[in-house]
Every structure is written in structure tokens, then in C-alpha cells.
Scaffold this active site. Structure first.
Site, short mmCIF file in Angstrom:
data_model
loop_
_atom_site.label_atom_id
_atom_site.label_comp_id
_atom_site.label_asym_id
_atom_site.label_seq_id
_atom_site.Cartn_x
_atom_site.Cartn_y
_atom_site.Cartn_z
N THR A 233 37.36 40.81 35.63
CA THR A 233 36.44 40.23 34.87
C THR A 233 35.28 41.26 34.41
O THR A 233 34.99 41.14 33.06
CB THR A 233 35.66 39.02 35.71
OG1 THR A 233 36.39 38.29 35.99
CG2 THR A 233 34.24 38.60 34.89
N GLU B 43 39.87 31.01 42.34
CA GLU B 43 38.47 32.08 42.60
C GLU B 43 37.19 31.48 42.18
O GLU B 43 36.10 31.45 43.09
CB GLU B 43 38.76 33.32 41.65
CG GLU B 43 37.40 34.34 41.89
CD GLU B 43 37.76 35.51 41.27
OE1 GLU B 43 38.43 35.82 40.43
OE2 GLU B 43 36.53 36.28 41.38
N ASP C 85 43.53 33.09 40.19
CA ASP C 85 42.70 34.18 39.67
C ASP C 85 42.79 33.94 38.34
O ASP C 85 43.67 34.57 37.52
CB ASP C 85 42.76 35.49 40.15
CG ASP C 85 41.74 36.32 39.74
OD1 ASP C 85 41.50 37.53 40.53
OD2 ASP C 85 40.79 36.10 38.91
N ILE D 254 40.83 35.30 35.54
CA ILE D 254 40.59 36.27 35.12
C ILE D 254 40.62 37.50 36.17
O ILE D 254 39.52 37.33 36.87
CB ILE D 254 39.35 36.40 34.08
CG1 ILE D 254 39.36 35.36 32.92
CG2 ILE D 254 39.25 37.72 33.41
CD1 ILE D 254 38.12 35.46 32.10
N ASP D 255 41.62 38.23 36.34
CA ASP D 255 41.50 39.49 37.37
C ASP D 255 41.10 40.50 36.54
O ASP D 255 41.78 41.07 35.48
CB ASP D 255 42.68 39.75 38.04
CG ASP D 255 42.47 40.62 38.88
OD1 ASP D 255 41.76 40.63 39.77
OD2 ASP D 255 43.26 41.70 38.96
N ASP E 277 43.83 37.77 44.45
CA ASP E 277 44.14 39.13 44.01
C ASP E 277 45.48 39.27 44.56
O ASP E 277 46.20 40.12 43.89
CB ASP E 277 43.13 39.99 44.27
CG ASP E 277 41.82 39.89 43.49
OD1 ASP E 277 40.72 39.78 44.25
OD2 ASP E 277 41.74 39.57 42.42
O1 I4D Z 1 36.85 39.47 40.20
P1 I4D Z 1 37.97 39.82 39.66
O2 I4D Z 1 38.87 38.68 39.56
O3 I4D Z 1 37.78 40.44 38.37
O4 I4D Z 1 38.79 40.71 40.64
C1 I4D Z 1 38.39 42.00 41.03
C2 I4D Z 1 37.33 41.95 42.06
O5 I4D Z 1 36.16 41.36 41.54
C3 I4D Z 1 36.73 43.31 42.43
O6 I4D Z 1 36.13 43.22 43.66
C4 I4D Z 1 38.16 44.20 43.11
O7 I4D Z 1 37.93 45.21 43.48
C5 I4D Z 1 39.09 44.11 42.02
O8 I4D Z 1 38.94 45.00 40.93
C6 I4D Z 1 39.50 42.64 41.52
O9 I4D Z 1 40.51 42.82 40.75
MG MG Z 2 38.87 36.76 38.69
MG MG Z 3 40.57 39.22 40.93
#
Ligand code: I4D
Ligand code: MG
Ligand code: MG
Length: 281
Positions: free
Chosen positions: A94, A69, A89, A91-92, A219
Site C-alpha cells: 500500500t 487485512e 491482502d 493491496i500488498d 502476506d
Molecule cells: O500493508 P501491506 O499490505 O502493504 O503489506 C506490507 C506491510 O504493510 C509491511 O509492514 C510489510 O513489511 C510488507 O512490506 C508488506 O508487504
Molecule cells: Mg495490504
Molecule cells: Mg501486505
């Protein structure tokens, strides 16, 4: 059939290690900035953890390719080829991480010849580990995962995520789609702020379906294998086959509920990971 179990073992080890780094950093002061929009947040920990994961994997598997990412955000081309490719990813969730809201995960997917072979998702705040290898089942902390077999949408819990765009036109479509889900009626809609953990809830049967416009390949990749191996379906919002780079997805325990959602949705255009990563075209 090639055996990628050694790669999966390494993925589990590095996901756990990365998840512990995230969990430790969650308690510290964070330096936050934004990417494609003011709500698309990133921290120094996102960068540190992606660097930890990719450097470890590249050392072990120098011929493999990597989609991350934060590398993508820094301009590295997001390209899925026939080579063994790690889709990461760091940190999913963030935004959740920034707020110390516990829905935060590390997600590592793996594809060969553009076919998803395995996925690993580590829930950083409680150490829950979701894994799946194509043809070998899906697991949560070693226990087999099975999706919900519910086919009646009026008995379904639906999950979604908001995505990064907040302009009035996008919000009208997003809220219109949510209104359709609520007036089906379904049992309810939930948004937890982590698409990978939400998708794991589909795999575990804790919810019946997930839909979203605006997420990325990192994701979807790991979670798609976990849901499919738990008996669920992961498709495009058009009802066709999943297009990993299309930034849109419908996932469900049963095809009946997936098809119902496909019929209700009005699309939101976020572009593609492999051509317009910011989705601001
Ligand atoms: O940027 P990270 O890795 O935190 O991923 C999230 C996305 O940013 C959101 O737009 C999306 O809607 C999701 O929430 C996704 O998990
Ligand atoms: Mg992320
Ligand atoms: Mg993500």
C-alpha cells in the site's frame, strides 16, 4: 483428496479484476490514512478492493470463511478454523501504491482444515499472475516456477521487508539482522515494499531467500503455497514449521540457506494475528 480447482479458478478471476481496479486507482488522487503505526498506510482503495473480493467470494461460497487485512484492522477476529478459509491482502504494498511505486499486488490464499491449498498473487502494474495449488506445481503466467538451488549463502541474494515498527529498539534489531546478512557476505539484500511479490521472487529463483518479522498471515498465505510448489521451503524464524499467524517467516530455495538465516536472526516481537493484531503488545 478434495478438488479445490473451481475455487482456484474463481480466485484467479477475482484477483485479475481486483488488480485492474488497483491499477486504475493508482493513477488517481488517493485518500491515505494510517493503522497500527504512522507508516502502516491504508487507502480507500484497500477497503473497496477487499469488499469487492470478499462480497464476490461470499456470494459464490456462502459457507466459507474469510480473513482480510482491512476487515481484521476494523476489528473482525482473525481466526483460522477447519472451514474453507480465504486469506486476503487486497493491496500488498500500500505504501508503494500511495507513491505510485510499481511493486503492488493482490494476494489471495486458501486453506482447508488449516492446510494451505492454493495461492494467487497478481502484480497489478504489469499483470503478472503467480498461481499454485498444493501438489500441482507453481506457475507464473502459465510457465512453471522453480526456486534457486543455490546452497552457498555467499552466492545468495536475500530479500526482506521493514515492517511497521520504527522505534529505536526495533530498528537496532532490524538493522543488526541486515548487517549480518551483508557481512556473511551474501551477494546483497533487497527491500521492494511488497512481501508477497518478494516471496514470488523466491519462487521464481530470482532471489535465494526471504526473511521478515512483522508481516501478516495475508502476506504469507498465498506465497507459501507458490514457493513450496516451486520446490522451496517456508518455515518459522525458529527453524520449526511455519506458523501462519506468528507474523514471522523464513523462505528459501534450499533448506541450507534457510537454516543459515535462522541461525543469524535476532527476533523482533510483533505479536500474533490471532491474538494481538496490532503487534503492539
Ligand atoms: O500493508 P501491506 O499490505 O502493504 O503489506 C506490507 C506491510 O504493510 C509491511 O509492514 C510489510 O513489511 C510488507 O512490506 C508488506 O508487504
Ligand atoms: Mg495490504
Ligand atoms: Mg501486505
Amino acid at each position: 483428496m478434495e478438488d479445490w480447482s473451481e475455487c482456484l479458478d474463481v480466485a484467479v478471476q477475482i484477483a485479475r479484476r481486483a488488480g485492474q481496479v488497483v491499477a486504475c486507482a493508482a493513477q488517481q488522487e488517493k485518500r491515505v490514512s494510517s493503522k497500527s503505526t504512522p507508516t502502516d498506510l491504508v487507502t480507500e482503495t484497500d477497503h473497496q478492493v477487499e469488499e469487492l473480493i470478499i462480497s464476490t467470494l461470499r456470494h459464490r461460497f456462502p459457507s466459507h470463511r474469510f480473513i482480510g487485512e482491512e476487515s481484521s484492522a476494523a476489528g473482525v477476529k482473525c481466526e483460522l478454523t477447519d472451514s474453507p478459509t480465504w486469506i486476503i491482502d487486497p493491496i500488498d504494498g500500500t505504501c508503494n501504491f500511495v507513491h505510485s511505486f510499481p511493486m503492488v499486488a493482490v494476494s489471495i490464499g486458501f486453506a482447508v482444515r488449516k492446510e494451505l491449498e492454493f495461492g494467487v498473487i497478481y502484480h497489478c502494474s504489469d499483470g503478472t499472475l503467480y498461481t499454485a495449488r498444493r501438489g500441482h506445481g507453481a506457475f507464473c503466467n502459465g510457465a512453471r516456477l522453480h526456486v534457486s538451488r543455490e546452497r552457498d549463502v555467499s552466492k545468495a541474494l536475500i530479500l526482506t521487508e521493514i515492517g511497521a515498527k520504527r522505534d529505536p529498539a526495533t530498528l537496532d534489531i532490524f538493522l543488526g539482522n541486515m548487517r549480518k546478512m551483508l557481512s556473511a557476505p551474501t551477494h546483497g539484500v533487497r527491500i521492494i515494499g511488497s512481501s508477497t511479490l518478494a516471496l514470488c521472487h523466491i519462487a521464481s529463483g530470482a532471489a535465494e531467500a526471504y526473511y521478515q518479522y512483522g508481516l501478516h498471515c495475508w502476506d504469507i498465505a498465498a506465497a507459501a503455497v507458490i514457493i513450496r510448489e516451486a520446490g522451496g521451503c517456508v518455515i518459522d524464524t525458529s527453524g520449526g514449521a511455519l506458523d501462519l499467524m506468528s507474523r514471522r517467516v523464513v523462505a528459501a530455495g534450499t533448506r541450507e540457506i534457510a537454516d543459515y538465516i535462522v541461525k543469524q536472526l535476532q527476533p523482533i516481537n510483533y505479536g500474533r494475528d490471532d491474538s494481538d493484531p496490532d503487534g503492539l503488545a
